[in-house]
Design an enzyme around this catalytic site. Structure first.
Site, mmCIF file in Angstrom:
data_model
loop_
_atom_site.group_PDB
_atom_site.id
_atom_site.type_symbol
_atom_site.label_atom_id
_atom_site.label_comp_id
_atom_site.label_asym_id
_atom_site.label_seq_id
_atom_site.Cartn_x
_atom_site.Cartn_y
_atom_site.Cartn_z
ATOM 1 N N SER A 313 60.322 -0.968 106.421
ATOM 2 C CA SER A 313 58.875 -0.808 106.453
ATOM 3 C C SER A 313 58.383 -0.840 107.901
ATOM 4 O O SER A 313 58.812 -0.031 108.718
ATOM 5 C CB SER A 313 58.214 -1.889 105.589
ATOM 6 N N ASP A 458 58.895 2.460 100.166
ATOM 7 C CA ASP A 458 59.085 1.259 100.972
ATOM 8 C C ASP A 458 60.349 0.494 100.586
ATOM 9 O O ASP A 458 60.522 0.089 99.445
ATOM 10 C CB ASP A 458 57.869 0.347 100.805
#
Length: 749
Positions: A313, A458
Site C-alpha cells: 500500500s 490493496d
C-alpha cells in the site's frame, strides 16, 4: 534556513534540491496502454430475460426497481450462507452483542493505556532520568543519539548489566566457550598467513567447521530481541564480543591462502544458506507511510539498509523509490523538499466527492499512475530495478477475486511487471482507488496487461507483512518491519520493553505501568483478538465492498525488529492529505529517531551477513576468483540471457503452445549465474511456483551435483509441487480438525 547534510548550500526545502524534479519519466504511450487495459472488458455472453425479449435490453419488471440497489450490493454467495433456524434467528442478535462487547473492551483498553501513560509519567520518569531521556529526542544524528543513550544507561545501571554474562534468554556458556575457540583458531590462521605458509589446511578446516556450526540464525539465542531490550544502547559485552569474533573469522577465511577458492565458495554458500537474509518490510497506512522515509534515511546513513525491501500500500510507494534509486540518489531525495512531488491528494472536496459518487472511488487511477511513475522512474520493471540498484524490490498485491492467491511481485515472480502498476494495485483500497490491472513490458518496450488482465487491489488487506513469501523466495529469516498502520499502532504495547526501549524501573525486571496495568492491558487485548476471531470463524461479519475486513486486524504485523514511529493526533486528520515540506520534515525526523534504538541490533546482524556475501561474491564454484566486487543481494549476474535463449520450463512451453502470439511479443529472459546453485534453496524456491500465470526464471544446474544427489530438475520441481499440495490439504483439513489460525499468518493485535 536548513541546509543539506553534505555541507553545501542547497536548501533541503527547495524543489531545486531534488534530482530529476522536472523529469517526466513516463511515456504517454504507456499511460494510454494502461487506460485501455482498464477499460477493456471481456465480451459478455448474449443474455435476455426470456426468449421473446430483446438481448441486452434492460427491462424492469413491476416492483423490481425498489430492490435494484439492494441486489447490486455485495453479499455472501449461496454456498457461503449457512442454513438452519438457529443460525438465521441468532445471527444478528449475536453479532450485535459481540460488537457491543468489543466496543466496551475498546473503551476499557483506552482507559488502561491512559492509566499506564500517567503511571509512567508520574512514577517512572522523574528527575534526572527524565532530563536524560529528553536528550535522546534532541538528536538527528545517530552518533550523538548513541552518546546520549549511553549516558542514560550509565545512570540507570544498564552498563553493569552488560558486563554480566548470565542471562536467561540465551546460552551464555556456549557463547563464551565458542568465542574462545574461534579466537584461538583464528589467531593460528593469522600466524600462518604472516609466515607465508600456504600448504597447511588443517587449521583453516577447523575454523571452517567451527563457523559452519555457529553461523546460524539465532544461534544459542544471540539474536533474541530480549538481549537488546535491557539497555538503550547495545547488548551484553559477551554477545558483542562473540559477534565481532565471528565477523573477524569470516574475514580471515576470505583472505586466507591455505584453502582453495572452490572450497571457500562452498563454505560461504553453506554459511549463507544457514544464516539467511535480512529484509526491510514497509507497512501500509495511507499517508502515515511517509514515516518510512525517515526509517529508510536512518538505515541508509548508518549503512545498514538491507538489499531486500518489500512494501505494501503506502509502503509500496516508499519501497519503489528505494528500489529504483542508488544510495547517492536516495541521500538527495530523502529530504523535506520531496513533499513537492507528493500531490496525490491535491483535489478539492467537490471534485473527489463527485468522482466517489460516480465511480465508487475517491481518487482517479490515471492521475495516480502519472504521479506514481516519477517515484518508480517511469515504466521500470522489477528486473530493471534490480539490475540498476542491486536491490530486490517486492510489492504485495491482492487479486480482486477474494478466492485467488496473493502475489509478491519481484524480479523472480514477475520480472517484466511494471513497478508503478504494482504500486497502484497495492494501494487500491476499496472506496479509495478502484482495482487496477498490472502491466508488463513486452520485448519492443510497449506495455500490455499482465496475468490475463485480472485486476488487483490493496495488499495490506490480506498480507501487510509477507514474511512467508520472503522466506520462500529469498531465504529471509530476519525482518525489519516499519509499522505505521494507525489501527495497529494504537494497540502496540510491550509490557517488558522493546529493542532499545527497556523498562526503566526495578532494574529492568518490572512491568510498564506496574504489574496490574500490564496485566489488564494484555487481558483486554487478547480478549479483543478472541472475539474478532469468533466473528470470522462463525461467518457473522458482513462484507462491505465485497471485502473480508477482519484480515486487517488478524494478520501478523510485526517482525524480528519492529519500528513503530510515534504519530501525533494531527496525522489522523491528514490521513488522506499531501504533506507540506514542514510536516514531511517532522515525519523524517520522527522516523529516524524511532530507528536509532534498533540500529545496533541491525548492525550486528548485517555485519556477519555482509561478510558472508563478500566471500560468496569473491569466489566461484570452479575455483576462479572473481574479485571483490560490490555486494549484491544474490551472487548472480545482473545481465540477462540472449533473446533467442529457449526456456526449459514446461509451464512456459505450454503457454506458448496455447497462445502462439505470446512467444513473439513477450520477453522472458533468464538470469545467468556466476556458478551452478543446484542445492541453493533460493533456486529451488524459484521453481516452486504452482501458478502458470507467474513465469519465474530458471537457472542452470550443476549436473554433477544433481547426479550426486540422485534427482533431477524435473524431480525436484515435482517434489515441491507435492509439498505445496500436501500443505494445501493440511490447511483445508484444519477447517474440520484444527484451529485454522495454526496454518495462516495470524497475529495478535
Amino acid at each position: 534556513m536548513e541546509k543539506s547534510a553534505a555541507g553545501d548550500n542547497i536548501d533541503k526545502y527547495s524543489p531545486s534540491s531534488i534530482p530529476d524534479y522536472d523529469t517526466e519519466f513516463l511515456n504517454p504511450d504507456d499511460l494510454r496502454a494502461f487506460e485501455k487495459a482498464l477499460t477493456d472488458q471481456d465480451a459478455d455472453p448474449l443474455v435476455a430475460l426470456n426468449d421473446w425479449r430483446p438481448v441486452y435490453q434492460r427491462v424492469v419488471r413491476r416492483g423490481r426497481g425498489r430492490r435494484k440497489s439492494a441486489a447490486a450490493a455485495p453479499r455472501r454467495t449461496k454456498d457461503e450462507t449457512r442454513e438452519g433456524v438457529l443460525y438465521t434467528v441468532l445471527k444478528w442478535p449475536f453479532l450485535l452483542f459481540v460488537l457491543g462487547w468489543i466496543t466496551f473492551l475498546s473503551v476499557g483498553y483506552a482507559l488502561t493505556r491512559i492509566y499506564i501513560f500517567l503511571y509512567e509519567q508520574w512514577v517512572t520518569w522523574r528527575g534526572k532520568r527524565e532530563s536524560l531521556r529528553r536528550e535522546l529526542y534532541k538528536h538527528e544524528n545517530y552518533d550523538d543519539w548513541l552518546h546520549a543513550a549511553q549516558a542514560l544507561d550509565e545512570y540507570l545501571g544498564n552498563q553493569r548489566w552488560k558486563k554480566i554474562d548470565e542471562y536467561a534468554y540465551y546460552d551464555h556458556l556456549t557463547i563464551r566457550k565458542l568465542g574462545r575457540q574461534l579466537r584461538t583458531v583464528r589467531m593460528q590462521v593469522e600466524e600462518e598467513m604472516k609466515r607465508g605458509e600456504s600448504g597447511s589446511t588443517v587449521v583453516v578446516e577447523e575454523l571452517c567447521n567451527l563457523l559452519e556450526a555457529c553461523v546460524k540464525a539465532n544461534f544459542a539465542g544471540v539474536e533474541n530481541p530480549r538481549l537488546y531490550s535491557e539497555a538503550y544502547s547495545g547488548t551484553k559485552d559477551l554477545v558483542q564480543d562473540y559477534i565481532d569474533e565471528v565477523h573477524a573469522c569470516v574475514k580471515v577465511i576470505t583472505d586466507s591462502r591455505q584453502a582453495r577458492n572452490e572450497e571457500k565458495y562452498s563454505h560461504f554458500k553453506h554459511l549463507d544458506t544457514n544464516f539467511g537474509r535480512t529484509a526491510l518490510c514497509l507497512s501500509g497506512g495511507a499517508t502515515f507511510a511517509y514515516y518510512h522515509f525517515g526509517v529508510v534515511r536512518a538505515l541508509l546513513d548508518n549503512e545498514v539498509l538491507p538489499s531486500i525491501i518489500t512494501g505494501t500500500s503506502g509502503g509500496a510507494l516508499v519501497a519503489a523509490l528505494v528500489g529504483t534509486r542508488t544510495d547517492d540518489e536516495l541521500k538527495q531525495l530523502l529530504v523535506p523538499a520531496l513533499a513537492h512531488k507528493i500531490k496525490a491528494c491535491s483535489e478539492g472536496f467537490t471534485t473527489w466527492a463527485r468522482r466517489w459518487w460516480r465511480t465508487g472511488a475517491r481518487f482517479d487511477t490515471m492521475d495516480w499512475a502519472r504521479q506514481c511513475s516519477w517515484f518508480c522512474r517511469g515504466s521500470t520493471t522489477f528486473r530493471e530495478a534490480y539490475e540498476r540498484t542491486g536491490r530486490i524490490l517486492n510489492v504485495s498485491c491482492v487479486p480482486s477475486d477474494p478466492h485467488s492467491p496473493t502475489i509478491l511481485a519481484n524480479y523472480l515472480t514477475s520480472p517484466n511487471c511494471v513497478i508503478w502498476s504494482a504500486v497502484l494495485a497495492s494501494a487500491a483500497v476499496p472506496g479509495i482507488l478502484n482495482p487496477v490491472v498490472l502491466m508488463t513490458k513486452k520485448r519492443d518496450g510497449t506495455l500490455a496487461p499482465y496475468s490475463f488482465g485480472h485486476k488487483w487491489k490493496d495488499g495490506s488487506l490480506r498480507t501487510d507483512i509477507p514474511i512467508k513469501a520472503l522466506n520462500l523466495h529469498f531465504n529471509v529469516n530476519f525482518t525489519i518491519v516499519s509499522q505505521v498502520n494507525p489501527h495497529i499502532n494504537l494497540f502496540f504495547f510491550s509490557s517488558r520493553g522493546a529493542v532499545g526501549r527497556p523498562v526503566t524501573h526495578r532494574k529492568g525486571r518490572g512491568w510498564r505501568g506496574g504489574f496490574l496495568g500490564s496485566a489488564i492491558e494484555q487481558y483486554i487485548k487478547l480478549d479483543l483478538n478472541k472475539w474478532l476471531k469468533v466473528l470470522r470463524h462463525l461467518e457473522l461479519l458482513p462484507r462491505p465492498l465485497g471485502q473480508d475486513w477482519s484480515e486487517i486486524w488478524l494478520q501478523k504485523f510485526s517482525g524480528t525488529v519492529t519500528i513503530w514511529p510515534k504519530t501525533v493526533p494531527s496525522d489522523f486528520y491528514h490521513i488522506l492529505s499531501d504533506p507540506s515540506p514542514e510536516r514531511l520534515a517532522r515525519m523524517l525526523r520522527t522516523g529516524q529517531q524511532s530507528t536509532f534504538p534498533k540500529i545496533q541490533f541491525i548492525k550486528n546482524r548485517l555485519k556477519i551477513e555482509y561478510a558472508i556475501l563478500e566471500g560468496l561474491h569473491r569466489f566461484s564454484a570452479d575455483g576462479e576468483s572473481v574479485g571483490a566486487t560490490s555486494i549484491q543481494p544474490f551472487p548472480f549476474d545482473n545481465g540477462a540471457a540472449g533473446a533467442d535463449q529457449k526456456s526449459n520450463d514446461p509451464r512456459e512451453e505450454r503457454l506458448n503452445r496455447n497462445f502462439p502470439e505470446r512467444s513473439s511479443e513477450y520477453s522472458y529472459d533468464y538470469v545467468k549465474s556466476f556458478s551452478d546453485f543446484s542445492d541453493d534453496p533460493i533456486v529451488s524456491a524459484e521453481n516452486s511456483s504452482v501458478d502458470d500465470n507467474y513465469i519465474v526464471p530458471s537457472r542452470q544446474r550443476d549436473a554433477g551435483a544433481e547426479a550426486g544427489v540422485g534427482t533431477g530438475t524435473a524431480e525436484r520441481r515435482g517434489s515441491f509441487s507435492s509439498l505445496f499440495n500436501l500443505e494445501e490439504m493440511r490447511r483445508q483439513s484444519a477447517v474440520f480438525f484444527d484451529d485454522p489460525d495454526l496454518y495462516r499468518d495470524g497475529g495478535d493485535l
